[in-house]
Design an enzyme around this catalytic site. Sequence first.
Site, mmCIF file in Angstrom:
data_model
loop_
_atom_site.group_PDB
_atom_site.id
_atom_site.type_symbol
_atom_site.label_atom_id
_atom_site.label_comp_id
_atom_site.label_asym_id
_atom_site.label_seq_id
_atom_site.Cartn_x
_atom_site.Cartn_y
_atom_site.Cartn_z
ATOM 1 N N LYS A 87 6.903 -24.133 -78.674
ATOM 2 C CA LYS A 87 7.876 -23.482 -77.795
ATOM 3 C C LYS A 87 8.838 -22.629 -78.636
ATOM 4 O O LYS A 87 9.537 -23.164 -79.507
ATOM 5 C CB LYS A 87 8.661 -24.532 -77.005
ATOM 6 C CG LYS A 87 7.787 -25.575 -76.302
ATOM 7 C CD LYS A 87 6.801 -24.947 -75.318
ATOM 8 C CE LYS A 87 5.945 -26.020 -74.643
ATOM 9 N NZ LYS A 87 4.898 -25.447 -73.771
ATOM 10 N N LYS A 119 -1.233 -24.837 -63.742
ATOM 11 C CA LYS A 119 -0.466 -26.068 -63.555
ATOM 12 C C LYS A 119 -0.754 -26.555 -62.132
ATOM 13 O O LYS A 119 -0.365 -25.901 -61.149
ATOM 14 C CB LYS A 119 1.031 -25.809 -63.759
ATOM 15 C CG LYS A 119 1.404 -25.451 -65.211
ATOM 16 C CD LYS A 119 1.842 -26.682 -65.957
ATOM 17 C CE LYS A 119 2.131 -26.494 -67.439
ATOM 18 N NZ LYS A 119 2.815 -25.326 -67.889
#
Length: 371
Positions: A165, A265
């Site tokens: 990230k 997702k």
Amino acid sequence: MKITRISVFQKTLPLKKPYALSGGRLIFKELDSTFVKIETDEGLTGWAEGCPWGHTYLPAHGPGLRAAIETMAPAVLGLDPRQAAKLNRAMDLALPGHLYAKAPLDIACLDIAGRAAGLPIADLLGGRYDGPAPVASSISTGTPDEMLALINEYRAAGYRVHSAKIGGDTTLDIERVRRLAADERPGEFIFFDVNRAWTVSEAVTVMNAVTDVAAVFEQPCETLEQCAHVARRTRHAISIDERLETPGDLHTIITGGIGEIVNIKINRVGGLTRARLLRDICLHHGIRMLVMETGGSALADTQCHHLAQSIPPEYLLGTWLCHEMLSVDPVPPRAGSRNINGCAAAPEAPGLGVAPDEPALGAPTAVYEYE
Ligand code: MG
């Protein structure tokens, strides 16, 4: 077969340690998860979990999920849980949008359909491919040294796919990309997940500063239009995550040349029935996939691994096991999809092949019954 009862359970899932995304502007300490139990007039029961990643990652949150189920329940009760398309149509008519709230209802019904047919959900989704899926680590934003230390922890557990990230500071981001990419081992895949943190100019600056690195960047900017601008200015492959919700989004991503990879997702796209359609469009267009839940216990992780198991391995880049980041897990130990040397598989038992430990969920917050 008719759906006769929907029971809804709220469960707070604390993270083992605070987690930072998007250059540190988003911090998470616990997740608000919803478990759904669906019962039928033939004695079969299905379970599913819907767990947004906090309430700042996406326009989705636990209380909203439970409120949407309350609104949709009258339209769902009495339906045949084996008829997934009709179920999803009924939910769309009862409540447009709110895909993340539809996911657990869709999946609990698929759990029942699988149990009724004697087949795991991966087979209901078209058929199971051999071998477990590679699981991606989730590396919290930090200094390059902190991030490399975390990657090494995951390497020790067998992980070969890493979602690092980044975002928030272009100079530091260039250093993060260079340091992590230089440390990449043979057989590993490290991708850089920006979680929408960059402006268009920041994305172009960082990505064009590392053209000698074969890096993939996920969701560099907020919108698809911004990502399309970046895609025209860089040679790097781009993965779209947060801005893929519908088949229309996927059409835009593909025809606009915005991304070569997508992160499906399951919760965000509205469940496994809708995720299956996205999977097939991706296969048609040569788009590789990451398959994850937005969060949750080992139950949610198992949901995502049934879809992963139905994807040809050369198209599947990685999955995720959110439960490894939690300090509680209301699923019996070792049940469902678990890390085995950096990989995980869907159970072979009918349906999801796993159910939560119901007493660990406490009393239901709502029960809806067919009259
Ligand atoms: Mg992502």
